[in-house]
Design a protein around this motif. Structure first.
Motif, PDB file in Angstrom:
ATOM      1  N   ASP A  42       0.850  -1.196   0.000  1.00 52.93           N
ATOM      2  CA  ASP A  42       0.000   0.000   0.000  1.00 52.93           C
ATOM      3  C   ASP A  42       0.881   1.240   0.000  1.00 52.93           C
ATOM      4  OD1 ASP A  42      -2.219   1.687   0.165  1.00 52.93           O
ATOM      5  OD2 ASP A  42      -2.305   1.544   2.352  1.00 52.93           O
ATOM      6  N   LEU A  43       1.363   1.632  -1.195  1.00 51.41           N
ATOM      7  CA  LEU A  43       2.263   2.777  -1.292  1.00 51.41           C
ATOM      8  C   LEU A  43       1.529   4.080  -0.991  1.00 51.41           C
ATOM      9  CD1 LEU A  43       4.293   1.803  -4.455  1.00 51.41           C
ATOM     10  CD2 LEU A  43       5.122   1.907  -2.107  1.00 51.41           C
ATOM     11  N   GLN A  44       2.179   4.912  -0.201  1.00 48.64           N
ATOM     12  CA  GLN A  44       1.657   6.217   0.174  1.00 48.64           C
ATOM     13  C   GLN A  44       2.578   7.300  -0.408  1.00 48.64           C
ATOM     14  OE1 GLN A  44      -1.307   6.522   1.988  1.00 48.64           O
ATOM     15  NE2 GLN A  44      -1.319   4.332   1.520  1.00 48.64           N
ATOM     16  N   PRO A  45       2.090   8.536  -0.510  1.00 45.72           N
ATOM     17  CA  PRO A  45       2.961   9.615  -0.990  1.00 45.72           C
ATOM     18  C   PRO A  45       4.254   9.675  -0.180  1.00 45.72           C
ATOM     19  CG  PRO A  45       0.701  10.382  -0.853  1.00 45.72           C
ATOM     20  CD  PRO A  45       0.731   9.006  -0.222  1.00 45.72           C
ATOM     21  N   GLY A  46       5.374   9.758  -0.871  1.00 48.99           N
ATOM     22  CA  GLY A  46       6.668   9.822  -0.214  1.00 48.99           C
ATOM     23  C   GLY A  46       7.324   8.468  -0.008  1.00 48.99           C
ATOM     24  N   ASP A  47       6.617   7.376  -0.276  1.00 46.93           N
ATOM     25  CA  ASP A  47       7.208   6.049  -0.085  1.00 46.93           C
ATOM     26  C   ASP A  47       8.306   5.761  -1.098  1.00 46.93           C
ATOM     27  OD1 ASP A  47       5.608   5.561   2.089  1.00 46.93           O
ATOM     28  OD2 ASP A  47       4.275   4.145   1.069  1.00 46.93           O
ATOM     29  N   VAL A  48       8.110   6.187  -2.335  1.00 47.90           N
ATOM     30  CA  VAL A  48       9.106   6.030  -3.395  1.00 47.90           C
ATOM     31  C   VAL A  48       9.098   7.326  -4.194  1.00 47.90           C
ATOM     32  CG1 VAL A  48       9.780   4.770  -5.476  1.00 47.90           C
ATOM     33  CG2 VAL A  48       8.721   3.535  -3.572  1.00 47.90           C
ATOM     34  N   GLU A  49      10.253   7.934  -4.351  1.00 49.35           N
ATOM     35  CA  GLU A  49      10.379   9.156  -5.146  1.00 49.35           C
ATOM     36  C   GLU A  49      11.017   8.806  -6.487  1.00 49.35           C
ATOM     37  OE1 GLU A  49       9.452  12.448  -4.423  1.00 49.35           O
ATOM     38  OE2 GLU A  49       8.356  11.459  -2.797  1.00 49.35           O
ATOM     39  N   LEU A  50      10.342   9.154  -7.574  1.00 49.58           N
ATOM     40  CA  LEU A  50      10.851   8.906  -8.928  1.00 49.58           C
ATOM     41  C   LEU A  50      11.246  10.218  -9.578  1.00 49.58           C
ATOM     42  CD1 LEU A  50       8.227   6.465 -10.504  1.00 49.58           C
ATOM     43  CD2 LEU A  50      10.477   5.898  -9.617  1.00 49.58           C
ATOM     44  N   ARG A  51      12.382  10.190 -10.257  1.00 54.82           N
ATOM     45  CA  ARG A  51      12.844  11.354 -11.015  1.00 54.82           C
ATOM     46  C   ARG A  51      13.333  10.868 -12.373  1.00 54.82           C
ATOM     47  NH1 ARG A  51      16.171  13.020  -5.790  1.00 54.82           N
ATOM     48  NH2 ARG A  51      14.395  13.679  -4.528  1.00 54.82           N
ATOM     49  N   PHE A  52      12.848  11.494 -13.421  1.00 56.57           N
ATOM     50  CA  PHE A  52      13.233  11.136 -14.779  1.00 56.57           C
ATOM     51  C   PHE A  52      14.104  12.237 -15.351  1.00 56.57           C
ATOM     52  CE2 PHE A  52       9.635   8.497 -13.973  1.00 56.57           C
ATOM     53  CZ  PHE A  52       9.854   7.347 -14.718  1.00 56.57           C
ATOM     54  N   ARG A  53      15.229  11.851 -15.965  1.00 56.90           N
ATOM     55  CA  ARG A  53      16.179  12.806 -16.526  1.00 56.90           C
ATOM     56  C   ARG A  53      16.627  12.340 -17.907  1.00 56.90           C
ATOM     57  NH1 ARG A  53      14.662  15.130 -12.515  1.00 56.90           N
ATOM     58  NH2 ARG A  53      15.806  15.540 -10.632  1.00 56.90           N
ATOM     59  N   PRO A  54      16.492  13.203 -18.919  1.00 55.20           N
ATOM     60  CA  PRO A  54      17.055  12.851 -20.226  1.00 55.20           C
ATOM     61  C   PRO A  54      18.576  13.007 -20.189  1.00 55.20           C
ATOM     62  CG  PRO A  54      16.089  15.042 -20.309  1.00 55.20           C
ATOM     63  CD  PRO A  54      15.798  14.493 -18.931  1.00 55.20           C
ATOM     64  N   LEU A  55      19.250  12.227 -21.009  1.00 56.72           N
ATOM     65  CA  LEU A  55      20.704  12.398 -21.130  1.00 56.72           C
ATOM     66  C   LEU A  55      20.995  13.800 -21.647  1.00 56.72           C
ATOM     67  CD1 LEU A  55      21.864   9.055 -22.761  1.00 56.72           C
ATOM     68  CD2 LEU A  55      22.425   9.875 -20.472  1.00 56.72           C
ATOM     69  N   GLY A  56      22.008  14.423 -21.091  1.00 56.27           N
ATOM     70  CA  GLY A  56      22.431  15.734 -21.541  1.00 56.27           C
ATOM     71  C   GLY A  56      23.383  15.624 -22.718  1.00 56.27           C
ATOM     72  N   PRO A  57      23.680  16.740 -23.358  1.00 55.66           N
ATOM     73  CA  PRO A  57      24.538  16.715 -24.548  1.00 55.66           C
ATOM     74  C   PRO A  57      25.964  16.247 -24.267  1.00 55.66           C
ATOM     75  CG  PRO A  57      24.063  18.969 -23.878  1.00 55.66           C
ATOM     76  CD  PRO A  57      23.215  18.082 -23.024  1.00 55.66           C
ATOM     77  N   LEU A  58      26.415  16.327 -23.038  1.00 54.74           N
ATOM     78  CA  LEU A  58      27.778  15.896 -22.707  1.00 54.74           C
ATOM     79  C   LEU A  58      27.816  14.554 -21.979  1.00 54.74           C
ATOM     80  CD1 LEU A  58      29.245  19.333 -21.562  1.00 54.74           C
ATOM     81  CD2 LEU A  58      29.382  18.246 -23.809  1.00 54.74           C
ATOM     82  N   ASP A  59      26.652  13.989 -21.681  1.00 53.69           N
ATOM     83  CA  ASP A  59      26.597  12.702 -20.994  1.00 53.69           C
ATOM     84  C   ASP A  59      27.023  11.581 -21.936  1.00 53.69           C
ATOM     85  OD1 ASP A  59      25.610  13.917 -18.714  1.00 53.69           O
ATOM     86  OD2 ASP A  59      23.516  13.495 -19.210  1.00 53.69           O
ATOM     87  N   LEU A  60      27.688  10.589 -21.374  1.00 54.77           N
ATOM     88  CA  LEU A  60      28.056   9.389 -22.122  1.00 54.77           C
ATOM     89  C   LEU A  60      27.377   8.206 -21.458  1.00 54.77           C
ATOM     90  CD1 LEU A  60      31.886   9.957 -22.551  1.00 54.77           C
ATOM     91  CD2 LEU A  60      30.097  10.342 -24.236  1.00 54.77           C
ATOM     92  N   CYS A  61      26.632   7.449 -22.239  1.00 56.42           N
ATOM     93  CA  CYS A  61      25.938   6.293 -21.688  1.00 56.42           C
ATOM     94  C   CYS A  61      25.761   5.279 -22.803  1.00 56.42           C
ATOM     95  CB  CYS A  61      24.576   6.701 -21.109  1.00 56.42           C
ATOM     96  SG  CYS A  61      23.728   5.337 -20.294  1.00 56.42           S
ATOM     97  N   GLY A  62      26.071   4.035 -22.530  1.00 54.13           N
ATOM     98  CA  GLY A  62      25.937   2.979 -23.526  1.00 54.13           C
ATOM     99  C   GLY A  62      24.615   2.254 -23.463  1.00 54.13           C
ATOM    100  N   LEU A  63      23.712   2.668 -22.557  1.00 53.87           N
ATOM    101  CA  LEU A  63      22.422   2.007 -22.394  1.00 53.87           C
ATOM    102  C   LEU A  63      21.287   2.982 -22.697  1.00 53.87           C
ATOM    103  CD1 LEU A  63      23.207   0.262 -18.985  1.00 53.87           C
ATOM    104  CD2 LEU A  63      23.132  -0.831 -21.230  1.00 53.87           C
ATOM    105  N   ASP A  64      20.141   2.437 -23.063  1.00 50.94           N
ATOM    106  CA  ASP A  64      18.973   3.295 -23.294  1.00 50.94           C
ATOM    107  C   ASP A  64      18.481   3.922 -21.997  1.00 50.94           C
ATOM    108  OD1 ASP A  64      18.921   2.739 -26.015  1.00 50.94           O
ATOM    109  OD2 ASP A  64      17.417   1.156 -25.821  1.00 50.94           O
ATOM    110  N   VAL A  65      18.541   3.150 -20.906  1.00 49.71           N
ATOM    111  CA  VAL A  65      18.022   3.603 -19.615  1.00 49.71           C
ATOM    112  C   VAL A  65      18.954   3.130 -18.510  1.00 49.71           C
ATOM    113  CG1 VAL A  65      16.107   3.390 -17.966  1.00 49.71           C
ATOM    114  CG2 VAL A  65      15.615   3.511 -20.410  1.00 49.71           C
ATOM    115  N   VAL A  66      19.226   4.019 -17.562  1.00 48.32           N
ATOM    116  CA  VAL A  66      19.937   3.650 -16.334  1.00 48.32           C
ATOM    117  C   VAL A  66      19.044   4.050 -15.167  1.00 48.32           C
ATOM    118  CG1 VAL A  66      21.941   4.072 -14.863  1.00 48.32           C
ATOM    119  CG2 VAL A  66      22.241   3.856 -17.336  1.00 48.32           C
TER     120      VAL A  66
END
Length: 116
Positions: A42-66
């Protein structure tokens, strides 16, 4: 209370990110469940905080999602953290169809306080 940050590349659709946003709170809660912080489903507000961030122009990442997860250290959590993250990876893949993603689980010594 896990903090979850999802960094994604430009080819990941908004629909796929929304799908992740729907399943991650429950799946992450299952992954970090422990006697000290049991998960009752029974998740309540504040139990899990999600933040989504697109890769920036200088970021290097070999995966679609981390997916980076930070959750308070408890010995019972730390003892089997690799199994926890492997099971979580399988669950996310099964729930969303994602294949090109990684998960980083960090268990820092921390404290949390939240108002009403």
């Amino acid at each position: 209370m896990p903090l979850v940050e999802v960094t994604h590349g430009p080819d990941v659709t908004e629909a796929k990110l929304r799908e992740l946003g729907e399943v991650l709170p429950h799946l992450v809660s299952l992954a970090v469940e422990c006697p000290e912080e049991p998960y009752d489903g029974d998740l309540q507000p504040g139990d899990v905080e999600l933040r989504f961030r697109p890769l920036g122009p200088l970021d290097l990442c070999g995966l679609d999602v981390v997916i980076e997860i930070r959750s308070k250290w408890f010995e019972s959590r730390a003892a089997n953290r690799q199994a926890r993250v492997d099971t979580l990876h399988e669950a996310i893949s099964a729930a969303t169809g994602l294949t090109d993603f990684g998960i980083y689980l960090s268990l820092p010594v921390a404290a949390w306080s939240q108002g009403d």
